[in-house]
Scaffold this active site. Sequence first.
Site, PDB file in Angstrom:
ATOM      1  N   TYR A  68       0.835  -1.208   0.000  1.00  0.00           N
ATOM      2  CA  TYR A  68       0.000   0.000   0.000  1.00  0.00           C
ATOM      3  C   TYR A  68       0.870   1.259   0.000  1.00  0.00           C
ATOM      4  O   TYR A  68       0.525   2.263  -0.626  1.00  0.00           O
ATOM      5  CB  TYR A  68      -0.976  -0.017   1.188  1.00  0.00           C
ATOM      6  CG  TYR A  68      -2.238  -0.765   0.841  1.00  0.00           C
ATOM      7  CD1 TYR A  68      -2.354  -2.122   1.103  1.00  0.00           C
ATOM      8  CD2 TYR A  68      -3.289  -0.123   0.194  1.00  0.00           C
ATOM      9  CE1 TYR A  68      -3.490  -2.826   0.724  1.00  0.00           C
ATOM     10  CE2 TYR A  68      -4.435  -0.819  -0.176  1.00  0.00           C
ATOM     11  CZ  TYR A  68      -4.529  -2.166   0.089  1.00  0.00           C
ATOM     12  OH  TYR A  68      -5.648  -2.865  -0.305  1.00  0.00           O
ATOM     13  N   HIS A 119     -15.123   2.747  -1.426  1.00  0.00           N
ATOM     14  CA  HIS A 119     -14.128   1.763  -0.988  1.00  0.00           C
ATOM     15  C   HIS A 119     -13.094   2.389  -0.067  1.00  0.00           C
ATOM     16  O   HIS A 119     -11.975   1.872   0.080  1.00  0.00           O
ATOM     17  CB  HIS A 119     -13.469   1.104  -2.208  1.00  0.00           C
ATOM     18  CG  HIS A 119     -14.428   0.283  -3.010  1.00  0.00           C
ATOM     19  ND1 HIS A 119     -14.198  -0.077  -4.319  1.00  0.00           N
ATOM     20  CD2 HIS A 119     -15.636  -0.239  -2.704  1.00  0.00           C
ATOM     21  CE1 HIS A 119     -15.232  -0.782  -4.766  1.00  0.00           C
ATOM     22  NE2 HIS A 119     -16.117  -0.897  -3.812  1.00  0.00           N
ATOM     23  N   CYS A 127      -7.480   2.025  12.731  1.00  0.00           N
ATOM     24  CA  CYS A 127      -7.157   0.907  13.617  1.00  0.00           C
ATOM     25  C   CYS A 127      -7.826  -0.359  13.090  1.00  0.00           C
ATOM     26  O   CYS A 127      -9.013  -0.328  12.724  1.00  0.00           O
ATOM     27  CB  CYS A 127      -7.652   1.206  15.035  1.00  0.00           C
ATOM     28  SG  CYS A 127      -7.418  -0.179  16.150  1.00  0.00           S
TER      29      CYS A 127
HETATM   30  N1  APR Z   1     -10.347   5.949 -19.664  1.00  0.00           N
HETATM   31  C1  APR Z   1     -11.526   5.277 -19.461  1.00  0.00           C
HETATM   32  N2  APR Z   1     -11.586   3.974 -19.039  1.00  0.00           N
HETATM   33  C2  APR Z   1     -10.408   3.348 -18.834  1.00  0.00           C
HETATM   34  C3  APR Z   1      -9.144   3.981 -19.049  1.00  0.00           C
HETATM   35  C4  APR Z   1      -9.154   5.348 -19.484  1.00  0.00           C
HETATM   36  N3  APR Z   1      -8.033   6.028 -19.701  1.00  0.00           N
HETATM   37  N4  APR Z   1      -8.150   3.080 -18.767  1.00  0.00           N
HETATM   38  C5  APR Z   1      -8.774   1.936 -18.379  1.00  0.00           C
HETATM   39  N5  APR Z   1     -10.130   2.092 -18.435  1.00  0.00           N
HETATM   40  C6  APR Z   1     -11.167   1.123 -18.058  1.00  0.00           C
HETATM   41  C7  APR Z   1     -10.835  -0.334 -18.348  1.00  0.00           C
HETATM   42  O1  APR Z   1     -11.226  -0.708 -19.654  1.00  0.00           O
HETATM   43  C8  APR Z   1     -11.648  -1.064 -17.276  1.00  0.00           C
HETATM   44  O2  APR Z   1     -12.955  -1.388 -17.755  1.00  0.00           O
HETATM   45  O3  APR Z   1     -11.306   1.198 -16.663  1.00  0.00           O
HETATM   46  C9  APR Z   1     -11.774  -0.035 -16.147  1.00  0.00           C
HETATM   47  C10 APR Z   1     -10.972  -0.365 -14.892  1.00  0.00           C
HETATM   48  O4  APR Z   1     -11.538  -1.524 -14.337  1.00  0.00           O
HETATM   49  P1  APR Z   1     -10.889  -2.189 -13.029  1.00  0.00           P
HETATM   50  O5  APR Z   1      -9.436  -2.251 -13.195  1.00  0.00           O
HETATM   51  O6  APR Z   1     -11.643  -3.460 -12.792  1.00  0.00           O
HETATM   52  O7  APR Z   1     -11.180  -1.130 -11.873  1.00  0.00           O
HETATM   53  P2  APR Z   1     -12.542  -0.846 -11.093  1.00  0.00           P
HETATM   54  O8  APR Z   1     -13.737  -1.090 -11.934  1.00  0.00           O
HETATM   55  O9  APR Z   1     -12.404   0.466 -10.461  1.00  0.00           O
HETATM   56  O10 APR Z   1     -12.489  -1.987  -9.944  1.00  0.00           O
HETATM   57  C11 APR Z   1     -13.471  -1.994  -8.943  1.00  0.00           C
HETATM   58  O11 APR Z   1     -12.228  -3.600  -7.662  1.00  0.00           O
HETATM   59  O12 APR Z   1     -10.155  -4.307  -7.094  1.00  0.00           O
HETATM   60  C12 APR Z   1     -11.277  -3.685  -6.616  1.00  0.00           C
HETATM   61  O13 APR Z   1     -11.509  -2.163  -4.836  1.00  0.00           O
HETATM   62  C13 APR Z   1     -10.998  -2.275  -6.120  1.00  0.00           C
HETATM   63  O14 APR Z   1     -12.312  -0.274  -6.451  1.00  0.00           O
HETATM   64  C14 APR Z   1     -11.786  -1.395  -7.096  1.00  0.00           C
HETATM   65  C15 APR Z   1     -12.867  -2.335  -7.596  1.00  0.00           C
END
Ligand code: APR
Length: 242
Positions: A68, A119, A127
């Site tokens: 982290y 989140h 804590c």
């Molecule tokens: N502009 C728009 N979309 C984008 C870009 C960009 N520049 N770059 C990537 N993406 C899209 C990807 O295609 C994908 O669909 O953003 C999305 C990211 O998806 P994830 O990586 O799954 O992230 P997220 O949806 O926020 O995940 C949800 O999962 O791991 C947990 O707690 C964590 O909050 C997170 C949750």
Amino acid sequence: MIDAAGKLIAKADRIVAFSGAGLSAESGIPTFRDSHAVSGALWTKYDPMTLASPEGFAADPQAVIAWYNWRRRTIAAAQPNPAHQALAAASRNSGLVNVTQNVDDLLHRAGAQHVIQLHGSIAVDRCHGQCGHYEAIDLANPPDLRPCVRCGEPMRPGVVWFGESLPADAWTAAERACSQCDVLLVVGTSAAVYPAAGLINYAKSHGSRIIIVNTQPSEASRLADFELIGPAGEIVPQLFDR
Ligand code: APR
């Protein structure tokens, strides 16, 4: 499509922006599952149950805090991008509510108001016990593993780990905003993680129009009235540029 979606936003009274890691991707913050991610998405390189669960923290707290803190330094070195700026300006000028899954502080640094972090936040430690103690931390110089000053239990990042519940106040506020909005602007999320992803269908079932911005189709594509495929940093400012 961008023009038509922009007109819908311009006419709307209540807008909610529901965002995920893709919103911060152009600021250099890694996403979690994006198959197109140049430097590889986090969960393709790291095991989420080892690094982002209470069980993983119990097994090796040092490794979790180190990971982290690496993410914290990356966020500290990053800057809000034009999508953060546009959503922040819309929150100041027309009361747009930002409901985000992101734990970074880039919307706040862009001057956004009404930010609901489903989140949690990586900019605080809390804590791990039940005493409820919280501390803001310096993202550029984050502390190592240490005990809570109040009860001695270990401190851990103020984020929601897999298997943990979302903060009740944030969830209630997000549900309320999504049940009352005319437009839900979904930015940069795979819509794969629940309960957060459920807010998209929830807003739609309450009559909201759904505009999606993503570099590729996602699990929410079937719910979209407008699906705008491209980088958030390029498309989101155009949606508010009326
Ligand atoms: N502009 C728009 N979309 C984008 C870009 C960009 N520049 N770059 C990537 N993406 C899209 C990807 O295609 C994908 O669909 O953003 C999305 C990211 O998806 P994830 O990586 O799954 O992230 P997220 O949806 O926020 O995940 C949800 O999962 O791991 C947990 O707690 C964590 O909050 C997170 C949750």
